[in-house]
Design a protein around this motif. Structure first.
Motif, PDB file in Angstrom:
ATOM      1  N   TYR B 240      34.389  75.696  26.875  1.00  0.00           N
ATOM      2  CA  TYR B 240      35.200  74.791  26.058  1.00  0.00           C
ATOM      3  C   TYR B 240      34.421  73.522  25.701  1.00  0.00           C
ATOM      4  CZ  TYR B 240      38.946  71.519  24.817  1.00  0.00           C
ATOM      5  OH  TYR B 240      39.734  70.590  24.188  1.00  0.00           O
ATOM      6  N   VAL B 241      33.806  72.909  26.685  1.00  0.00           N
ATOM      7  CA  VAL B 241      33.075  71.659  26.434  1.00  0.00           C
ATOM      8  C   VAL B 241      31.841  71.931  25.555  1.00  0.00           C
ATOM      9  CG1 VAL B 241      31.965  69.647  27.480  1.00  0.00           C
ATOM     10  CG2 VAL B 241      33.932  70.692  28.600  1.00  0.00           C
ATOM     11  N   SER B 242      31.233  73.081  25.712  1.00  0.00           N
ATOM     12  CA  SER B 242      30.107  73.441  24.836  1.00  0.00           C
ATOM     13  C   SER B 242      30.590  73.549  23.389  1.00  0.00           C
ATOM     14  CB  SER B 242      29.481  74.766  25.280  1.00  0.00           C
ATOM     15  OG  SER B 242      28.948  74.646  26.577  1.00  0.00           O
ATOM     16  N   MET B 243      31.728  74.190  23.210  1.00  0.00           N
ATOM     17  CA  MET B 243      32.282  74.308  21.857  1.00  0.00           C
ATOM     18  C   MET B 243      32.541  72.922  21.278  1.00  0.00           C
ATOM     19  SD  MET B 243      35.268  73.959  20.017  1.00  0.00           S
ATOM     20  CE  MET B 243      36.739  74.203  21.030  1.00  0.00           C
ATOM     21  N   LEU B 244      33.148  72.034  22.079  1.00  0.00           N
ATOM     22  CA  LEU B 244      33.422  70.675  21.594  1.00  0.00           C
ATOM     23  C   LEU B 244      32.124  69.960  21.206  1.00  0.00           C
ATOM     24  CD1 LEU B 244      36.074  69.230  24.138  1.00  0.00           C
ATOM     25  CD2 LEU B 244      36.506  70.181  21.854  1.00  0.00           C
ATOM     26  N   THR B 245      31.078  70.156  21.997  1.00  0.00           N
ATOM     27  CA  THR B 245      29.807  69.468  21.734  1.00  0.00           C
ATOM     28  C   THR B 245      29.149  70.017  20.468  1.00  0.00           C
ATOM     29  OG1 THR B 245      29.565  69.212  24.132  1.00  0.00           O
ATOM     30  CG2 THR B 245      27.640  68.705  22.790  1.00  0.00           C
ATOM     31  N   LEU B 246      29.231  71.318  20.294  1.00  0.00           N
ATOM     32  CA  LEU B 246      28.672  71.925  19.073  1.00  0.00           C
ATOM     33  C   LEU B 246      29.459  71.467  17.848  1.00  0.00           C
ATOM     34  CD1 LEU B 246      27.955  75.534  20.423  1.00  0.00           C
ATOM     35  CD2 LEU B 246      26.276  73.742  19.925  1.00  0.00           C
ATOM     36  N   ASP B 247      30.757  71.271  18.035  1.00  0.00           N
ATOM     37  CA  ASP B 247      31.599  70.787  16.946  1.00  0.00           C
ATOM     38  C   ASP B 247      31.289  69.318  16.630  1.00  0.00           C
ATOM     39  OD1 ASP B 247      33.520  71.642  15.109  1.00  0.00           O
ATOM     40  OD2 ASP B 247      35.150  70.692  16.221  1.00  0.00           O
ATOM     41  N   TRP B 248      31.072  68.542  17.674  1.00  0.00           N
ATOM     42  CA  TRP B 248      30.672  67.131  17.509  1.00  0.00           C
ATOM     43  C   TRP B 248      29.365  67.057  16.707  1.00  0.00           C
ATOM     44  CZ3 TRP B 248      26.033  65.459  19.848  1.00  0.00           C
ATOM     45  CH2 TRP B 248      25.787  64.075  19.809  1.00  0.00           C
ATOM     46  N   LEU B 249      28.427  67.946  17.036  1.00  0.00           N
ATOM     47  CA  LEU B 249      27.136  67.968  16.335  1.00  0.00           C
ATOM     48  C   LEU B 249      27.326  68.306  14.860  1.00  0.00           C
ATOM     49  CD1 LEU B 249      24.043  67.818  16.390  1.00  0.00           C
ATOM     50  CD2 LEU B 249      24.001  70.200  17.165  1.00  0.00           C
ATOM     51  N   LYS B 250      28.222  69.257  14.614  1.00  0.00           N
ATOM     52  CA  LYS B 250      28.501  69.633  13.230  1.00  0.00           C
ATOM     53  C   LYS B 250      29.070  68.445  12.452  1.00  0.00           C
ATOM     54  CE  LYS B 250      30.897  73.033  10.398  1.00  0.00           C
ATOM     55  NZ  LYS B 250      31.702  74.261  10.360  1.00  0.00           N
ATOM     56  N   GLY B 251      29.987  67.729  13.090  1.00  0.00           N
ATOM     57  CA  GLY B 251      30.604  66.561  12.468  1.00  0.00           C
ATOM     58  C   GLY B 251      29.571  65.487  12.121  1.00  0.00           C
ATOM     59  N   LEU B 252      28.546  65.369  12.945  1.00  0.00           N
ATOM     60  CA  LEU B 252      27.493  64.367  12.699  1.00  0.00           C
ATOM     61  C   LEU B 252      26.611  64.732  11.517  1.00  0.00           C
ATOM     62  CD1 LEU B 252      25.992  63.418  16.189  1.00  0.00           C
ATOM     63  CD2 LEU B 252      27.506  62.052  14.745  1.00  0.00           C
ATOM     64  N   GLY B 253      26.507  66.037  11.262  1.00  0.00           N
ATOM     65  CA  GLY B 253      25.610  66.481  10.195  1.00  0.00           C
ATOM     66  C   GLY B 253      24.672  67.581  10.649  1.00  0.00           C
ATOM     67  N   GLY B 254      24.915  68.090  11.861  1.00  0.00           N
ATOM     68  CA  GLY B 254      24.164  69.248  12.324  1.00  0.00           C
ATOM     69  C   GLY B 254      22.774  68.930  12.855  1.00  0.00           C
ATOM     70  N   VAL B 255      21.986  69.986  13.014  1.00  0.00           N
ATOM     71  CA  VAL B 255      20.674  69.874  13.653  1.00  0.00           C
ATOM     72  C   VAL B 255      19.725  69.016  12.810  1.00  0.00           C
ATOM     73  CG1 VAL B 255      18.656  71.176  14.443  1.00  0.00           C
ATOM     74  CG2 VAL B 255      20.952  72.035  14.932  1.00  0.00           C
ATOM     75  N   SER B 256      19.813  69.109  11.485  1.00  0.00           N
ATOM     76  CA  SER B 256      18.886  68.321  10.663  1.00  0.00           C
ATOM     77  C   SER B 256      19.133  66.831  10.860  1.00  0.00           C
ATOM     78  CB  SER B 256      18.997  68.709   9.190  1.00  0.00           C
ATOM     79  OG  SER B 256      20.242  68.305   8.679  1.00  0.00           O
ATOM     80  N   PHE B 257      20.415  66.460  10.998  1.00  0.00           N
ATOM     81  CA  PHE B 257      20.736  65.044  11.240  1.00  0.00           C
ATOM     82  C   PHE B 257      20.218  64.593  12.601  1.00  0.00           C
ATOM     83  CE2 PHE B 257      23.393  61.831  13.204  1.00  0.00           C
ATOM     84  CZ  PHE B 257      23.402  60.834  12.245  1.00  0.00           C
ATOM     85  N   ILE B 258      20.543  65.370  13.613  1.00  0.00           N
ATOM     86  CA  ILE B 258      20.188  64.944  14.979  1.00  0.00           C
ATOM     87  C   ILE B 258      18.671  64.973  15.180  1.00  0.00           C
ATOM     88  CG2 ILE B 258      20.177  67.044  16.437  1.00  0.00           C
ATOM     89  CD1 ILE B 258      22.323  63.990  17.228  1.00  0.00           C
ATOM     90  N   GLU B 259      17.990  65.850  14.458  1.00  0.00           N
ATOM     91  CA  GLU B 259      16.525  65.900  14.569  1.00  0.00           C
ATOM     92  C   GLU B 259      15.919  64.557  14.141  1.00  0.00           C
ATOM     93  OE1 GLU B 259      14.495  68.716  12.012  1.00  0.00           O
ATOM     94  OE2 GLU B 259      12.798  68.816  13.395  1.00  0.00           O
ATOM     95  N   ASP B 260      16.447  64.000  13.072  1.00  0.00           N
ATOM     96  CA  ASP B 260      15.969  62.682  12.610  1.00  0.00           C
ATOM     97  C   ASP B 260      16.196  61.611  13.677  1.00  0.00           C
ATOM     98  OD1 ASP B 260      15.004  63.497  10.209  1.00  0.00           O
ATOM     99  OD2 ASP B 260      16.765  62.872   9.032  1.00  0.00           O
TER     100      ASP B 260
END
Lengths: 354, 354
Positions: B240-260
Motif C-alpha cells: 500500500y505505501v509503495s503504491m502511495l509513493t509511486l503515485d506521489w512520484l507520478k503527481g510530481l511529474g514522474g521519473v524525469s522530474f525527480i531525476e532533475d
C-alpha cells in the motif's frame, strides 16, 4: 461504530494496537521520524524485534528452553518449502487436513519422499483423522493445527520421537498447549499476531543440527538464527505491530486468559448453531475450531434475508470460503465477545422472523 | 521540525505518504476498518496492488511492453537465489561491484557455474569496472546498478544478447534509463519505493520460458506472474505505501522530474565535497552515485566537532557504513533539496570555524 470483523485473515487486530501503529507511522519513539524511515539496525528498532521475539517465546512458555523465535518473510507458504529444504533428507510424514496441508505436501515433494499418514479429503476435510501412526524412520512429521477454510482444529497431537513440525498460522497464541513437544512451529502473522508481511518461526536449536543439505542463506534457519532474525532487512512495520499485539496479549493476562475468552466466544456461537433449527454446523463436533466456525443455512431461500440482516447489524466477513460454501465466522483473539453476541442475535432474529 | 533524514535505508519517505498511511491504519477507504485487518482479496486491496503494479511499469516506461510487475516478499536477498534458481541452468556471468553483488554471487553458486566478468574488489569497490565483455553462452548477466555502501553507480550497461538481470534496489525510480534493455529488474522497496517488507520484481514475460528447473511455488516467477502477484497473502501495508509513493512520484511529474531534482541535490553536495578542503570524496568521480555520496574528513581531529555540528543542525543518518568508514549521505527521491543544503551549510561552517 467499528464493524464486527469476522474476517478469516488478514483479520481484526486490537484497536489500541492499531492506534499505536498509526502514530508510529508519523512519529516513532518521539524521535520525529517515522518507524518506516529509520534503519532497521538502529537501537529503537532492534529493541522492537528483540522484544517481539522474547514475547513470542514467553507466550508459548518456551523462554530459556532452547528455542529461538524468528520474524521471517514470505508467509507460511515459504515455510512449506523451507522446512523441507532444510530437513527433508529422505522421507517425511504429513497429515493432510485441508488446503494448507495439501500445499505443504506439494512443496515438500520437490525435496524427498513423502508419506501421507492420513487424510480427511474423503469428506472434504470436515474432520481430523485420528487413527494413524507416525513412522519412526522419517525425517519429521508435519501437521496443520487449525484449518481456517474448513473450521477444524487438532485437539491433540501424536506422540512421536521424530521432530514435530506444525503450521499454527491460524490458532497460535489462542490456546495453551505443551509447546515443548514441537521442534518447529511456524505461523503467518495475519491472524492472532499482526498484519500480513511477517511469519513467526519458533525453532528448537537442536533441530539446526539436522539441516541436511546446502541451503541458500535466505532459506536457511541456521543463518536466520545466527543473525538474530536480522540477516537482511526485516518487514519492519509487520514486526512492530506483531510486537505490539503480543504485548497487548500479555497485558490482558496472556494465552491462558485469551483461551478462556476464545472458549466462551466459540461456545456462544456453536450453541446457537446447534440450537437454532435454521442453521447447521459443517464439521464434526469434536473437531470444531475455536477460531473459525463454519455453518450453513438449512433453507437456502432464507439466505439473502440473513445476508441483509447481518450486514445491517454491522457485521462483516462471514461469507464461507468458496471451496466449502455457507458461512464462516472467524473469532480470532482480538474479536470481542460482544461481536459474537451480535451475530448470535441476528441468527435468533432470523428464526423469529422466518 | 522534522529531521533531515539521510538514512541509507529504510529511508525517508514523502510526508504526505506517511500521513495517508497513518490514516489507513485506523480507517481505510472510509470503510471503518483498518487497511491491515481486511482480506487481501477484497476489492479495495486488489485495487491497491493492481494500481501499484501499473504505476511501477508506467514509471519505467514498460507498460504494455510485455513486462509484469510483482510485489514479492523477502527483499533483494531472496532475489539473489530466485534469479539463479529459476534461470541458472549451466553458467551465468556476474559483475562484482560490492557487498550486494558479492552476496548475489554467493547465493547463485549453489545452482550452477559463475563467471565474474570483472570486479572492483581490488580497490574496495570504489569504482565501476568498465573493461569487460559479457560472454554469449551464459544463461544471463547480472549486475547491481547502484552500490549503496560505497556510493558508486553504473552510468551505462553492457550491450549483450543474453538476458540482463539487474538489482536496482537503491536507485530504481531515481533516473531515466532504457529499461526495455533489461529482462528482469528487482528492488527491495525500502529506498525510493516504500517501507521494508516488499520487493518489486519487473520481469519480461518472455523470460519465463527460460525457467530451467522445477522451482518451489513461492520461488517461481511463473507462479507469481500467473497469480497476479497474489499467490499468497502479500505484505499488505508495504504494498500500500509503495503504491502511495509511486503515485506521489507520478503527481510530481514522474521519473524525469525527480531525476532533475536528484541531479541538483547530488551536484550541490559533490561540489561542496570537491571545493571544501576539509572533505574528500571516496570513489572515482565518474562513478559517483546520485543516491549515496560517500566522503571522508581530511583531518580526523575535526571529526567530533563536525559530528556535533550536523547533529545540532537536525541532520541524521550520515555515518558511513562500517566497511567503508567516513560519511555517507543518502539522497533518495523523498529527500528535499533543502536537506542537502543544510548539510552543505554545516560543511561550510566547519571550514570557517576550523
Amino acid at each position: 461504530m467499528k464493524k464486527h470483523n469476522f474476517s478469516a485473515g488478514p483479520c481484526i487486530l486490537p484497536e489500541e494496537v492499531l492506534k499505536q501503529a498509526s502514530e508510529a507511522i508519523v512519529n516513532f519513539n518521539n524521535d520525529d521520524l517515522s518507524l518506516i524511515e529509520i534503519s532497521h539496525r538502529s537501537a529503537p528498532f532492534v529493541e522492537v524485534i528483540e522484544k517481539g521475539r522474547r514475547l513470542a517465546l514467553e507466550h508459548l512458555n518456551l523462554l530459556n528452553k532452547g528455542y529461538k523465535a524468528l520474524f521471517l518473510q514470505g508467509g507460511a507458504s515459504t515455510q512449506f518449502l523451507m522446512t523441507a529444504y532444510n530437513f527433508l533428507s529422505k522421507k517425511a510424514a504429513y497429515l493432510n487436513t485441508g488446503t494448507w496441508s495439501t500445499k505443504a505436501i506439494k512443496e515438500a515433494r520437490l525435496f524427498g519422499d513423502l508419506i501421507e499418514v492420513a487424510s480427511s479429503k474423503d469428506k472434504n476435510f470436515t474432520y481430523i483423522p485420528k487413527e494413524y501412526t507416525v513412522p519412526n524412520d522419517v525425517d519429521f512429521f508435519h501437521c496443520t493445527s487449525n484449518n481456517t477454510i474448513y473450521g477444524t482444529q487438532m485437539k491433540t497431537f501424536p506422540e512421536t520421537n521424530v521432530p514435530l513440525i506444525c503450521d499454527m498460522s491460524s490458532d497460535i497464541f489462542s490456546r495453551q498447549l505443551d509447546f515443548s513437544k514441537f521442534d518447529l512451529i511456524y505461523a503467518g502473522a495475519q491472524k492472532n499476531m499482526g498484519p500480513a508481511g511477517t511469519t513467526l518461526v519458533v525453532i528448537k536449536e537442536d533441530l539446526l543440527e539436522r539441516i541436511c543439505r546446502e541451503v541458500p542463506s535466505m532459506l536457511s534457519y541456521k543463518v536466520h538464527v545466527e543473525r538474530d532474525s536480522m540477516f537482511n532487512t526485516p518487514s519492519v512495520f509487520a514486526v512492530y505491530v506483531s510486537m505490539l499485539t503480543l504485548d497487548w496479549l500479555k497485558g490482558l493476562g496472556g494465552v491462558s486468559f485469551i483461551e478462556d475468552v476464545n472458549k466462551k466466544k466459540a461456545k456462544l456461537l456453536y450453541d446457537e448453531i446447534d440450537r437454532n433449527p435454521l442453521f447447521k454446523g459443517i464439521v464434526s463436533k469434536e473437531d470444531r475450531s475455536t477460531m473459525n466456525a463454519t455453518f450453513t443455512i438449512v433453507n437456502e431461500d432464507l439466505q439473502s434475508r440473513f445476508d441483509s440482516m447481518w450486514k445491517e447489524a454491522n457485521i462483516s466477513g462471514i461469507n464461507g470460503h468458496r471451496s466449502v460454501g455457507g458461512y464462516r465466522a472467524s473469532m480470532y483473539n482480538a474479536l470481542p465477545l460482544y461481536s459474537v453476541q451480535a451475530l448470535v442475535d441476528v441468527m435468533k432474529e432470523l428464526e423469529r422472523k422466518a
